[in-house]
Design an enzyme around this catalytic site. Structure first.
Site, PDB file in Angstrom:
ATOM      1  N   TYR A  19       1.352 -40.831 123.214  1.00  0.00           N
ATOM      2  CA  TYR A  19       1.518 -41.238 122.106  1.00  0.00           C
ATOM      3  C   TYR A  19       1.282 -40.330 120.782  1.00  0.00           C
ATOM      4  CZ  TYR A  19       0.095 -43.286 117.749  1.00  0.00           C
ATOM      5  OH  TYR A  19      -0.608 -44.240 116.308  1.00  0.00           O
ATOM      6  N   ASP A  77      -6.354 -43.486 127.634  1.00  0.00           N
ATOM      7  CA  ASP A  77      -6.433 -44.311 126.621  1.00  0.00           C
ATOM      8  C   ASP A  77      -5.667 -45.893 127.889  1.00  0.00           C
ATOM      9  OD1 ASP A  77      -4.842 -45.326 124.896  1.00  0.00           O
ATOM     10  OD2 ASP A  77      -4.438 -43.439 123.926  1.00  0.00           O
ATOM     11  N   ARG A 133     -24.111 -46.301 109.462  1.00  0.00           N
ATOM     12  CA  ARG A 133     -23.394 -44.664 110.621  1.00  0.00           C
ATOM     13  C   ARG A 133     -24.345 -44.640 111.670  1.00  0.00           C
ATOM     14  NH1 ARG A 133     -24.306 -40.112 109.457  1.00  0.00           N
ATOM     15  NH2 ARG A 133     -25.318 -40.007 107.053  1.00  0.00           N
ATOM     16  N   LYS A 140      -3.486 -52.690 118.418  1.00  0.00           N
ATOM     17  CA  LYS A 140      -2.896 -53.423 119.259  1.00  0.00           C
ATOM     18  C   LYS A 140      -3.273 -55.051 119.556  1.00  0.00           C
ATOM     19  CE  LYS A 140      -1.556 -49.198 117.434  1.00  0.00           C
ATOM     20  NZ  LYS A 140      -1.601 -47.821 118.402  1.00  0.00           N
TER      21      LYS A 140
HETATM   22  C1  LIG Z   1      -2.046 -46.843 118.319  1.00  0.00           C
HETATM   23  C2  LIG Z   1      -2.271 -45.469 119.826  1.00  0.00           C
HETATM   24  C3  LIG Z   1      -3.175 -44.931 119.064  1.00  0.00           C
HETATM   25  C4  LIG Z   1      -3.792 -44.716 118.018  1.00  0.00           C
HETATM   26  O1  LIG Z   1      -4.285 -45.566 117.369  1.00  0.00           O
HETATM   27  P1  LIG Z   1      -4.786 -46.001 115.772  1.00  0.00           P
HETATM   28  O2  LIG Z   1      -5.731 -46.977 115.857  1.00  0.00           O
HETATM   29  O3  LIG Z   1      -3.499 -46.209 115.289  1.00  0.00           O
HETATM   30  O4  LIG Z   1      -5.410 -45.002 115.427  1.00  0.00           O
HETATM   31  C5  LIG Z   1      -3.823 -44.224 119.921  1.00  0.00           C
HETATM   32  N1  LIG Z   1      -2.948 -43.933 121.325  1.00  0.00           N
HETATM   33  C6  LIG Z   1      -2.033 -45.577 121.871  1.00  0.00           C
HETATM   34  C7  LIG Z   1      -1.836 -45.247 123.158  1.00  0.00           C
HETATM   35  C8  LIG Z   1      -2.011 -46.321 120.782  1.00  0.00           C
HETATM   36  O5  LIG Z   1      -0.707 -46.752 120.811  1.00  0.00           O
END
Ligand SMILES: *Cc1c(COP(=O)(O)O)cnc(C)c1O
Length: 392
Positions: free
Chosen positions: A97, A169, A45, A194
């Site tokens: 998001y 982000d 962890r 992604k």
């Molecule tokens: C998908 C996404 C998230 C969240 O991520 P997960 O891996 O689905 O928890 C956060 N920010 C953006 C811009 C995203 O596209």
């Protein structure tokens, strides 16, 4: 070294065995020589060798001080938000998001953290909405799904003057197309689910911070809340990142071809792609991005929900699914999918129209992708065969 070379060669060969693929250290704990005397690992962890390779890799790519890997993008966001305390305020980009909207509004507001959504593509608005309690400015650039761009460098100067943390982000761009930390951001977040992992087969989140004090706090939050990335998921993400530069090159080229074609189509109203000279913030994107990414959104002249549904049901190569950034092209209808829990007035204010369709352009041949969109858009001129039902 150029970024594509740096990326490949910053993934280390295993010192113990020479394994060229990073070993998956599937272990919960590590044997100690004597209490407190160990090889740098005590319990998975807190730290795990496979996860550490990924954390160091993303830290290097983003040019930060330290990196952290979490079980998902949302877990990464949660760990960053836990830097705040009751009474603090966040200024967040308006068309954020969907999950971020939820966690800010429905979770952290319960703990007394207030959120102000602001059109951060307008610097005057950013200045105007800062309060003495603003602790974080939260940007996504480009945004989802209308691909608005915020000027990261200018906002970082404002943040610094007011002693506010700037969080970016960077999921849409990845560090190969945009590096927020050298532009002045304090923290970068990724949903590695992604583009970074890139094959729609893993959920992962990453955080990179730019100094030791933030690194110590994030390390603490990661270990104590415990939503860490597993060794196997870390390995999948590392393997995905190995081909990131090749994938992105193709995705950017395909997205530009698709966006250019869509802009000429008689049924299409607006095309949102920062690479088009007609995009409202193209000049800022050109300054701060190395490429414009694989995401393209568009609306229809006849701005009806049912028209968008007809199109997303008709494509064959673009698969109807949430998420994005994989090698396979996908599309979605934000209003009934990713953005369905966002209040209508808020969604409209952020510019997400009923007919908005979001494309995640993959690595297929551009001509095949365009032909797929063409046959789907042609359906708008044909009589409706069967009744279309829309779940609300
Ligand atoms: C998908 C996404 C998230 C969240 O991520 P997960 O891996 O689905 O928890 C956060 N920010 C953006 C811009 C995203 O596209």
């Amino acid at each position: 070294m150029k970024p594509s070379t740096q990326l490949i060669h910053s993934i280390p060969v295993d010192e113990l065995t020479g394994a060229i693929s990073v070993p998956i250290y599937q272990t919960s704990t590590f044997v100690q020589e004597s209490p407190g005397i160990n090889k740098g690992f005590e319990f998975s962890r807190a730290n795990n060798p496979t996860r550490k390779v990924l954390e160091d890799l993303i830290c290097g790519l983003e040019e930060g001080y330290a990196g952290f890997a979490f079980a998902s993008g949302m877990a990464a966001i949660d760990a960053v938000l836990k830097l705040l305390k009751t009474g603090d305020e966040i200024m967040a980009v308006e068309d954020t998001y969907g999950g971020i909207f939820q966690i800010f509004h429905h979770m952290f507001e319960r703990f007394g953290v207030k959120v102000n959504f602001v059109d951060t593509s307008n610097i005057d608005k950013v200045l105007e909405k800062i309060t003495p309690k603003t602790r974080i400015i939260w940007l996504e650039s480009p945004t989802n799904p209308t691909l608005k761009i915020s000027d990261i460098k200018s906002i970082s100067k404002i943040a610094r003057q007011h002693n506010i943390l700037l969080v970016v982000d960077n999921t849409f761009s990845t560090p190969l197309l945009q590096k927020p930390i050298p532009m002045g951001a304090d923290i970068v977040i990724h949903s590695a689910s992604k583009y970074l992992a890139g094959h729609t087969d893993v959920l992962a989140g990453l955080v990179v911070v730019n100094n030791k004090a933030l690194a110590d706090q994030l390390k603490y939050n990661q270990n104590i809340s415990g939503s860490i990335l597993s060794p196997f998921e870390a390995w999948l993400t590392i393997r995905g990142i190995e081909t990131l530069s090749l994938r992105l090159e193709k995705q950017c080229a395909n997205a530009m071809a698709v966006a250019t074609w869509l802009a000429e189509h008689p049924a299409v109203d607006k095309v949102f792609y920062p690479g088009l000279a007609t995009h409202k913030h193209h000049h800022i994107a050109r300054k701060q991005q190395k490429g414009y990414g694989g995401m393209v959104s568009f609306t229809l002249k006849d701005d009806l929900l049912k028209n968008a549904i007809r199109i997303v049901n008709a494509t064959k190569l673009f698969r109807l699914a949430e998420s994005f950034g994989g090698v396979k092209s996908m599309l979605s209808h934000p209003v009934t999918m990713t953005h369905r829990n966002i209040p209508e007035d808020f969604r409209r204010k952020a510019g997400v129209q009923d007919s908005c369709i979001r494309l995640s352009v993959g690595i297929e041949d551009a001509e095949d992708l365009i032909n797929d969109l063409k046959q789907a858009l042609d359906k708008l001129n044909q009589p409706i065969g069967k009744q279309i039902t829309v779940l609300q």
